[in-house]
Write a protein that holds these residues in place. Structure first.
Motif, PDB file in Angstrom:
ATOM      1  N   CYS A   1       0.925  -0.996  -0.073  1.00 54.81           N
ATOM      2  CA  CYS A   1       0.063  -0.086   0.017  1.00 54.81           C
ATOM      3  C   CYS A   1       0.884   1.304  -0.107  1.00 54.81           C
ATOM      4  N   HIS A   2       0.850   2.173  -1.147  1.00 53.97           N
ATOM      5  CA  HIS A   2       1.536   3.265  -1.121  1.00 53.97           C
ATOM      6  C   HIS A   2       1.161   4.404  -0.032  1.00 53.97           C
ATOM      7  N   GLU A   3       0.050   4.504   0.173  1.00 48.81           N
ATOM      8  CA  GLU A   3      -0.213   5.362   1.593  1.00 48.81           C
ATOM      9  C   GLU A   3       0.409   5.025   2.609  1.00 48.81           C
ATOM     10  N   VAL A   4       0.895   3.964   2.911  1.00 49.11           N
ATOM     11  CA  VAL A   4       1.262   3.623   4.195  1.00 49.11           C
ATOM     12  C   VAL A   4       2.899   3.781   4.249  1.00 49.11           C
ATOM     13  N   MET A   5       3.224   4.743   4.942  1.00 52.41           N
ATOM     14  CA  MET A   5       4.571   5.124   5.068  1.00 52.41           C
ATOM     15  C   MET A   5       5.259   4.285   6.154  1.00 52.41           C
ATOM     16  N   GLN A   6       4.755   3.765   7.100  1.00 48.69           N
ATOM     17  CA  GLN A   6       5.235   3.005   8.421  1.00 48.69           C
ATOM     18  C   GLN A   6       4.290   1.807   8.682  1.00 48.69           C
ATOM     19  N   CYS A   7       4.491   0.756   9.242  1.00 49.68           N
ATOM     20  CA  CYS A   7       3.681  -0.210   9.569  1.00 49.68           C
ATOM     21  C   CYS A   7       4.512  -0.971  10.759  1.00 49.68           C
ATOM     22  N   TYR A   8       3.895  -1.006  12.058  1.00 50.10           N
ATOM     23  CA  TYR A   8       4.496  -1.639  13.048  1.00 50.10           C
ATOM     24  C   TYR A   8       3.456  -2.687  13.628  1.00 50.10           C
ATOM     25  N   PHE A   9       3.924  -4.098  13.807  1.00 49.25           N
ATOM     26  CA  PHE A   9       3.529  -5.034  14.445  1.00 49.25           C
ATOM     27  C   PHE A   9       3.739  -4.932  15.936  1.00 49.25           C
ATOM     28  N   VAL A  10       2.889  -4.691  16.666  1.00 51.02           N
ATOM     29  CA  VAL A  10       3.096  -4.188  18.251  1.00 51.02           C
ATOM     30  C   VAL A  10       2.459  -5.293  19.206  1.00 51.02           C
ATOM     31  N   THR A  11       2.938  -4.879  20.483  1.00 51.20           N
ATOM     32  CA  THR A  11       2.032  -5.646  21.645  1.00 51.20           C
ATOM     33  C   THR A  11       1.115  -4.833  22.064  1.00 51.20           C
ATOM     34  N   GLY A  12       0.171  -5.545  22.944  1.00 54.61           N
ATOM     35  CA  GLY A  12      -0.939  -4.789  23.491  1.00 54.61           C
ATOM     36  C   GLY A  12      -2.023  -4.794  23.010  1.00 54.61           C
ATOM     37  N   THR A  13      -2.986  -3.613  23.136  1.00 58.52           N
ATOM     38  CA  THR A  13      -4.565  -3.710  22.854  1.00 58.52           C
ATOM     39  C   THR A  13      -4.502  -3.863  21.235  1.00 58.52           C
ATOM     40  N   TYR A  14      -3.389  -3.252  20.652  1.00 60.39           N
ATOM     41  CA  TYR A  14      -3.686  -3.471  19.003  1.00 60.39           C
ATOM     42  C   TYR A  14      -2.569  -4.311  18.440  1.00 60.39           C
ATOM     43  N   ASP A  15      -3.032  -4.771  17.309  1.00 65.11           N
ATOM     44  CA  ASP A  15      -2.156  -5.522  16.663  1.00 65.11           C
ATOM     45  C   ASP A  15      -1.065  -4.839  16.033  1.00 65.11           C
ATOM     46  N   PHE A  16      -1.301  -3.904  15.238  1.00 65.39           N
ATOM     47  CA  PHE A  16      -0.693  -2.953  14.191  1.00 65.39           C
ATOM     48  C   PHE A  16      -0.913  -1.677  14.379  1.00 65.39           C
ATOM     49  N   VAL A  17       0.158  -0.740  14.237  1.00 62.31           N
ATOM     50  CA  VAL A  17       0.179   0.657  14.108  1.00 62.31           C
ATOM     51  C   VAL A  17       0.590   1.118  12.966  1.00 62.31           C
ATOM     52  N   ILE A  18      -0.176   1.878  12.075  1.00 60.70           N
ATOM     53  CA  ILE A  18       0.404   2.379  10.615  1.00 60.70           C
ATOM     54  C   ILE A  18       0.486   4.010  10.655  1.00 60.70           C
ATOM     55  N   ILE A  19       1.226   4.453   9.952  1.00 67.81           N
ATOM     56  CA  ILE A  19       1.463   5.862   9.659  1.00 67.81           C
ATOM     57  C   ILE A  19       0.981   5.930   8.347  1.00 67.81           C
ATOM     58  N   VAL A  20       0.110   6.924   7.828  1.00 72.15           N
ATOM     59  CA  VAL A  20      -0.566   7.069   6.499  1.00 72.15           C
ATOM     60  C   VAL A  20      -0.800   8.458   6.084  1.00 72.15           C
ATOM     61  N   ASN A  21      -0.314   8.673   4.820  1.00 72.63           N
ATOM     62  CA  ASN A  21      -0.313   9.901   4.089  1.00 72.63           C
ATOM     63  C   ASN A  21      -1.292   9.846   3.200  1.00 72.63           C
ATOM     64  N   THR A  22      -2.169  10.835   2.997  1.00 72.37           N
ATOM     65  CA  THR A  22      -3.220  11.139   2.048  1.00 72.37           C
ATOM     66  C   THR A  22      -3.336  12.542   1.624  1.00 72.37           C
ATOM     67  N   LYS A  23      -3.994  12.736   0.383  1.00 72.57           N
ATOM     68  CA  LYS A  23      -4.088  13.930  -0.054  1.00 72.57           C
ATOM     69  C   LYS A  23      -5.095  14.852   0.607  1.00 72.57           C
ATOM     70  N   ASP A  24      -6.282  14.047   1.215  1.00 72.22           N
ATOM     71  CA  ASP A  24      -7.315  14.907   1.962  1.00 72.22           C
ATOM     72  C   ASP A  24      -8.190  13.533   2.560  1.00 72.22           C
ATOM     73  N   MET A  25      -9.248  13.951   3.081  1.00 67.99           N
ATOM     74  CA  MET A  25     -10.076  13.104   3.941  1.00 67.99           C
ATOM     75  C   MET A  25     -10.891  12.132   2.925  1.00 67.99           C
ATOM     76  N   GLN A  26     -11.011  12.610   1.909  1.00 71.59           N
ATOM     77  CA  GLN A  26     -11.766  11.620   0.721  1.00 71.59           C
ATOM     78  C   GLN A  26     -10.736  10.510   0.530  1.00 71.59           C
ATOM     79  N   HIS A  27      -9.310  10.948   0.247  1.00 72.36           N
ATOM     80  CA  HIS A  27      -8.437  10.014  -0.088  1.00 72.36           C
ATOM     81  C   HIS A  27      -8.420   9.058   0.917  1.00 72.36           C
TER      82      HIS A  27
END
Length: 153
Positions: free
Chosen positions: A92-118
């Motif tokens: 996925c091109h929008e995902v700049m970083q992806c982390y497999f993590v411990t705790g409540t969530y399984d993954f945390v990702i950093i995403v860049n987009t043009k706007d909220m519609q994107h």
């Protein structure tokens, strides 16, 4: 792996701030010859202490004005499902970083987009339409207070 000496540490401190410094400039800063600096840099790269030499482009210059942190919970956490999700995030091109993590969530990702519609299109395609994504929570970045990749040495 060979331990880092004081010269290696100084070189690494300087190139984390500016990796365009020449071997001569680095040599002047750390009191080594440029050939000694070149040998050290080659060894640091070969040993994967220096993972990459890159230029970081401001996302806004290419129209990516929204940055989000997304917490993701998967429905199924077996190894096959985890690898499938990891592979989809790598594609996925929008995902700049992806982390497999411990705790409540399984993954945390950093995403860049043009706007909220994107972002909505991204979320539908990569998260809502993935049957293994149970829940996701989006945090829209209001201000990048501190962003960096340098490691204290």
């Amino acid at each position: 792996m060979q331990a880092l000496d004081e010269y290696d540490k100084k070189i690494l401190q300087y190139i984390q701030k500016n990796n365009r410094l020449t071997a001569q400039e680095l040599g002047d800063l750390v009191n080594l010859s440029s050939s000694a600096v070149q040998r050290r840099l080659a060894r640091l790269r070969e040993n994967k202490i220096i993972e990459a030499d890159i230029s970081i482009i401001a996302p806004s210059t290419i129209g990516l004005t929204i940055t989000c942190i997304v917490d993701i919970i998967l429905a199924d956490g077996n190894s096959k499902a985890l690898e499938k999700f990891k592979d989809s995030m790598r594609k996925c091109h929008e995902v700049m970083q992806c982390y497999f993590v411990t705790g409540t969530y399984d993954f945390v990702i950093i995403v860049n987009t043009k706007d909220m519609q994107h972002y909505e299109s991204f979320a539908k395609k990569w998260l809502m339409d993935d049957p293994n994504v149970k829940h996701f929570y989006t945090h829209v970045i209001m201000d990048k207070v501190k962003v960096g990749y340098d490691v204290a040495i």
